[in-house]
Design a protein around this motif. Structure first.
Motif, PDB file in Angstrom:
ATOM      1  N   GLY A  34       0.586 -12.097  -3.257  1.00 30.52           N
ATOM      2  CA  GLY A  34       1.557 -13.002  -2.651  1.00 30.52           C
ATOM      3  C   GLY A  34       1.737 -12.761  -1.160  1.00 30.52           C
ATOM      4  N   TYR A  35       1.356 -11.588  -0.670  1.00 34.94           N
ATOM      5  CA  TYR A  35       1.429 -11.327   0.770  1.00 34.94           C
ATOM      6  C   TYR A  35       0.579 -12.321   1.546  1.00 34.94           C
ATOM      7  CZ  TYR A  35       3.477  -6.738  -0.316  1.00 34.94           C
ATOM      8  OH  TYR A  35       4.271  -5.720  -0.763  1.00 34.94           O
ATOM      9  N   PHE A  37       0.234 -15.437   0.986  1.00 35.22           N
ATOM     10  CA  PHE A  37       0.778 -16.797   0.971  1.00 35.22           C
ATOM     11  C   PHE A  37       1.500 -17.119   2.270  1.00 35.22           C
ATOM     12  CE2 PHE A  37       1.268 -16.509  -3.925  1.00 35.22           C
ATOM     13  CZ  PHE A  37      -0.100 -16.579  -4.069  1.00 35.22           C
ATOM     14  N   SER A  41       6.530 -18.251   2.246  1.00 35.04           N
ATOM     15  CA  SER A  41       6.865 -17.919   0.861  1.00 35.04           C
ATOM     16  C   SER A  41       8.185 -17.148   0.826  1.00 35.04           C
ATOM     17  CB  SER A  41       5.763 -17.061   0.241  1.00 35.04           C
ATOM     18  OG  SER A  41       6.191 -16.537  -0.997  1.00 35.04           O
ATOM     19  N   PRO A  42       9.122 -17.559  -0.014  1.00 40.00           N
ATOM     20  CA  PRO A  42      10.402 -16.837  -0.101  1.00 40.00           C
ATOM     21  C   PRO A  42      10.242 -15.356  -0.430  1.00 40.00           C
ATOM     22  CG  PRO A  42      10.537 -18.910  -1.285  1.00 40.00           C
ATOM     23  CD  PRO A  42       9.105 -18.734  -0.874  1.00 40.00           C
ATOM     24  N   HIS A  43       9.152 -15.004  -1.124  1.00 42.04           N
ATOM     25  CA  HIS A  43       8.915 -13.595  -1.456  1.00 42.04           C
ATOM     26  C   HIS A  43       8.565 -12.767  -0.222  1.00 42.04           C
ATOM     27  CE1 HIS A  43       9.100 -14.496  -5.694  1.00 42.04           C
ATOM     28  NE2 HIS A  43       8.248 -15.485  -5.512  1.00 42.04           N
ATOM     29  N   ASN A  44       8.181 -13.435   0.849  1.00 45.28           N
ATOM     30  CA  ASN A  44       7.777 -12.728   2.068  1.00 45.28           C
ATOM     31  C   ASN A  44       8.796 -12.796   3.185  1.00 45.28           C
ATOM     32  OD1 ASN A  44       5.310 -11.990   0.930  1.00 45.28           O
ATOM     33  ND2 ASN A  44       4.330 -13.879   1.579  1.00 45.28           N
ATOM     34  N   TRP A  45       9.895 -13.477   2.968  1.00 45.49           N
ATOM     35  CA  TRP A  45      10.910 -13.575   4.008  1.00 45.49           C
ATOM     36  C   TRP A  45      11.405 -12.182   4.393  1.00 45.49           C
ATOM     37  CZ3 TRP A  45      14.328 -18.030   1.668  1.00 45.49           C
ATOM     38  CH2 TRP A  45      13.618 -19.219   1.725  1.00 45.49           C
TER      39      TRP A  45
END
Length: 78
Positions: A34-35, A37, A41-45
């Motif tokens: 996911g890094y 993306f 990406s909300p996971h990387n905020w």
């Protein structure tokens, strides 16, 4: 191929409610694809993606292709 995907001893899904549960083997030494993306990406905020991605030894393409190839292998066995 690269690293194997984690074992999944339990999976549950309910089509009517949308509830899902998945129990997977811990792969703490794995790389979170996911890094790659990007910052949208909300996971990387709030993460320093440049620092994280630059510390990964393989290319982003290799890291993203491995899970995709593993997934295709799973589907081909069904």
């Amino acid at each position: 191929m690269g690293k194997e995907i984690p074992r999944i001893p339990f999976a549950y899904g309910n089509w009517e409610t949308g509830h899902k549960a998945l129990l997977m083997e811990d792969v703490g030494e794995g790389i979170q694809t996911g890094y790659f993306f990007g910052p949208g990406s909300p996971h990387n905020w709030g993460r320093d993606l440049a620092k994280i991605v630059n510390s990964i030894p393989n290319s982003p393409t290799a890291e993203v292709n491995n899970p995709a190839e593993q997934f295709c292998m799973i589907l081909s066995r069904m």
